[in-house]
Design a protein around this motif. Structure first.
Motif, short mmCIF file in Angstrom:
data_model
loop_
_atom_site.label_atom_id
_atom_site.label_comp_id
_atom_site.label_asym_id
_atom_site.label_seq_id
_atom_site.Cartn_x
_atom_site.Cartn_y
_atom_site.Cartn_z
N ARG A 31 46.33 37.36 45.50
CA ARG A 31 46.20 38.10 44.24
C ARG A 31 46.57 37.18 43.09
N PHE A 32 46.01 37.45 41.93
CA PHE A 32 46.23 36.63 40.74
C PHE A 32 47.02 37.41 39.70
N VAL A 33 48.02 36.78 39.13
CA VAL A 33 48.81 37.36 38.05
C VAL A 33 48.73 36.42 36.86
N ARG A 34 48.22 36.93 35.76
CA ARG A 34 48.11 36.12 34.55
C ARG A 34 49.36 36.27 33.70
N GLY A 35 49.94 35.14 33.30
CA GLY A 35 51.11 35.18 32.44
C GLY A 35 51.83 33.85 32.41
N TRP A 36 52.67 33.68 31.38
CA TRP A 36 53.49 32.47 31.24
C TRP A 36 54.78 32.64 32.03
N VAL A 37 55.08 31.66 32.84
CA VAL A 37 56.36 31.66 33.55
C VAL A 37 57.44 31.24 32.55
N THR A 38 58.41 32.11 32.32
CA THR A 38 59.46 31.82 31.34
C THR A 38 60.80 31.49 31.97
N ALA A 39 60.97 31.81 33.26
CA ALA A 39 62.24 31.48 33.92
C ALA A 39 62.07 31.61 35.43
N VAL A 41 49.37 34.17 43.05
CA VAL A 41 49.19 32.99 42.20
C VAL A 41 49.44 33.38 40.75
N VAL A 42 50.32 32.66 40.09
CA VAL A 42 50.65 32.94 38.69
C VAL A 42 50.16 31.78 37.82
N ASN A 43 49.40 32.11 36.79
CA ASN A 43 48.90 31.09 35.87
C ASN A 43 48.77 31.68 34.48
N ALA A 44 48.91 30.83 33.47
CA ALA A 44 48.91 31.32 32.09
C ALA A 44 47.55 31.84 31.64
N GLN A 45 46.48 31.39 32.29
CA GLN A 45 45.15 31.86 31.90
C GLN A 45 44.26 31.94 33.13
N GLU A 46 43.17 32.68 32.99
CA GLU A 46 42.25 32.84 34.11
C GLU A 46 41.36 31.63 34.29
N ARG A 47 41.16 30.87 33.25
CA ARG A 47 40.27 29.72 33.30
C ARG A 47 40.89 28.57 34.09
N PHE A 48 40.12 28.02 35.02
CA PHE A 48 40.58 26.83 35.73
C PHE A 48 40.27 25.61 34.88
N ILE A 49 41.28 24.77 34.65
CA ILE A 49 41.13 23.62 33.77
C ILE A 49 40.89 22.37 34.59
N GLU A 50 39.76 21.72 34.36
CA GLU A 50 39.47 20.44 35.00
C GLU A 50 40.13 19.35 34.17
N ARG A 51 41.38 19.07 34.49
CA ARG A 51 42.15 18.13 33.69
C ARG A 51 41.51 16.74 33.64
N MET A 52 40.88 16.35 34.72
CA MET A 52 40.27 15.02 34.76
C MET A 52 39.09 14.87 33.81
N ARG A 53 38.57 15.97 33.31
CA ARG A 53 37.40 15.92 32.44
C ARG A 53 37.69 16.38 31.01
N LEU A 54 38.95 16.51 30.67
CA LEU A 54 39.27 16.97 29.32
C LEU A 54 38.87 15.97 28.24
N HIS A 55 38.76 14.69 28.58
CA HIS A 55 38.27 13.73 27.59
C HIS A 55 36.81 14.02 27.23
N MET A 56 36.09 14.67 28.12
CA MET A 56 34.72 15.09 27.81
C MET A 56 34.75 16.30 26.89
N THR A 57 35.63 17.26 27.20
CA THR A 57 35.79 18.42 26.32
C THR A 57 36.17 17.99 24.91
N ALA A 58 37.00 16.96 24.82
CA ALA A 58 37.48 16.47 23.52
C ALA A 58 36.37 15.86 22.67
N THR A 59 35.23 15.57 23.27
CA THR A 59 34.11 15.02 22.51
C THR A 59 32.96 16.02 22.41
N GLY A 60 33.28 17.30 22.64
CA GLY A 60 32.30 18.35 22.41
C GLY A 60 31.36 18.64 23.56
#
Length: 401
Positions: free
Chosen positions: A82-90, A45-64
């Motif tokens: 296995r997990f690989v952290r990094g930006w997919v560039t191509a 699994v390749v992802n730019a960060q280790e943190r899982f982002i709850e996209r449906m709740r980002l409006h809550m994050t945006a209000t602190g």
């Protein structure tokens, strides 16, 4: 050095999953759990960060508001992935390889492409430079910091879709000293039945939100938005929720994409041009009987599960089965203590049934709760079944034979 050389184990089949959002994680957990006892199958699994982002709740994050910190590596524990952290560039579809951060290369036999969408700020001048978005947790936190420093003023939410409605309501509820303006081409709740739509409008009015429907933003300035008719609305902060776009990597790789850059799939979620590539979530243009699916978590997680089941079937020498999906509901929060849930037909058209108020809040908090319990259940499922979230219930679905 290749992964095979690093481990000293012969890898007969390499599955690489790009993106660890709702769809990508569903695919990863489901597939890795099913093949972890198989010799020579490696799931990465390749992802730019280790943190899982709850996209449906980002409006809550945006209000602190603080959300639970979920870790992708921890969510994958026990699956064998296995997990690989990094930006997919191509992505090189001919060489079947993925470049990460421009200095690492992963080779694959099967690719699961789950790089989801972000806010499309490219269509309107100034939006990319002056508007906030909910494209990531970091972007949402930037808006939260801005709102916390505003003693008074006006916040313009551009886009009257579901994200715009939820964001405007959350901001107005958490920052009652701010004037919140919700702009959009369509009325909020336009796709709902009359009762649900009326409830949305009443809630927005109760929160003091000024709704401007039938308008289009022509330009975003440092301290205002300019409408197509020439009118200017002063703004101390602008949140852009009008439209999304996907990564250009799929098109650049030569994969067949639609006019929005989404990978065109066959009935089994494989790329029509490169069948070793499965596309899931927002990155895929998946046609059903009622048309092409639109991007939601409701549809994203099932696509990830189905891709995993299909890959597992192929590894066992079987043919993958067609993907079938129908929408069930549209839950919309209206601040922390209010919500509306519009039940829908499979084509996403509204039914007469809807929930409002506290009952809707309880329902929404159940069906849009953290996905961690869902993934945990997937880990425990036997190889003959899968879990599909539907209407707040987790239904075991046997593998198609």
């Amino acid at each position: 050095m290749s992964a095979e050389q690093e481990t000293g184990t012969a890898i007969a089949h390499r599955v690489v999953i790009l993106g660890a959002g709702y769809a990508g994680m569903a695919a990863a957990v489901q597939l890795a759990t099913r093949v972890r006892r198989s010799e020579g199958v490696r799931v990465t699994v390749v992802n730019a960060q280790e943190r899982f982002i709850e996209r449906m709740r980002l409006h809550m994050t945006a209000t602190g508001q603080r959300l639970a910190e979920l870790s992708v590596p921890e969510m994958l524990e026990g699956t064998g992935a296995r997990f690989v952290r990094g930006w997919v560039t191509a992505v090189d579809a001919d060489a079947r390889s993925v470049r990460i951060d421009d200095d690492r290369v992963l080779h694959y036999d099967t690719l699961v492409y789950g790089l989801g969408g972000v806010a499309d700020t490219s269509a309107v001048p100034g939006a990319a430079d002056h508007a906030f978005t909910l494209s990531s947790a970091q972007a949402a936190e930037l808006l939260a910091d801005r709102l916390a420093r505003l003693g008074s003023g006006t916040v313009v939410v551009a886009g009257s879709g579901l994200t715009g409605i939820e964001s405007a309501a959350e901001i107005a509820g958490r920052h009652p000293q701010l004037n919140v303006v919700l702009l959009g081409r369509h009325e909020p709740g336009a796709a709902m039945n009359p009762r649900a739509k009326a409830y949305v409008h009443a809630a927005l009015d109760r929160l003091g939100i000024q709704v401007r429907a039938g308008v289009e933003v022509a330009k975003v300035l440092p301290d205002a938005v300019e409408l197509a008719g020439g009118e200017s609305i002063a703004a101390d902060a602008v949140l852009w929720t009008s439209g999304t776009r996907v990564s250009p990597l799929a098109a650049a790789a030569g994969l067949n994409v639609d006019e929005h850059g989404r990978i065109v799939t066959d009935a089994t979620l494989r790329s029509v041009s490169h069948p070793e590539v499965y596309a899931i979530g927002d990155a895929a243009a998946i046609r059903q009987g009622y048309g092409v699916m639109h991007g939601t978590c409701q549809g994203g997680m099932p696509t990830g599960v189905h891709a995993a089941l299909s890959i597992d079937r192929v590894l066992k020498g079987k043919q993958p089965k067609p993907f079938r999906f129908g929408y069930y509901h549209t839950p919309v929060s209206l601040g922390r203590g209010d919500a509306v849930v519009q039940f829908t037909r499979p084509d996403d058209s509204p039914r007469r049934i809807c929930l409002t108020g506290r009952m809707a809040v309880r329902y929404k908090e159940t069906v849009t709760a953290s996905p961690w319990p869902t993934y945990g259940r997937m880990k425990k499922m036997p190889a003959s079944g899968a879990l599909w979230p539907r209407g707040g219930r987790f239904t075991r679905v046997g593998e198609a034979r």
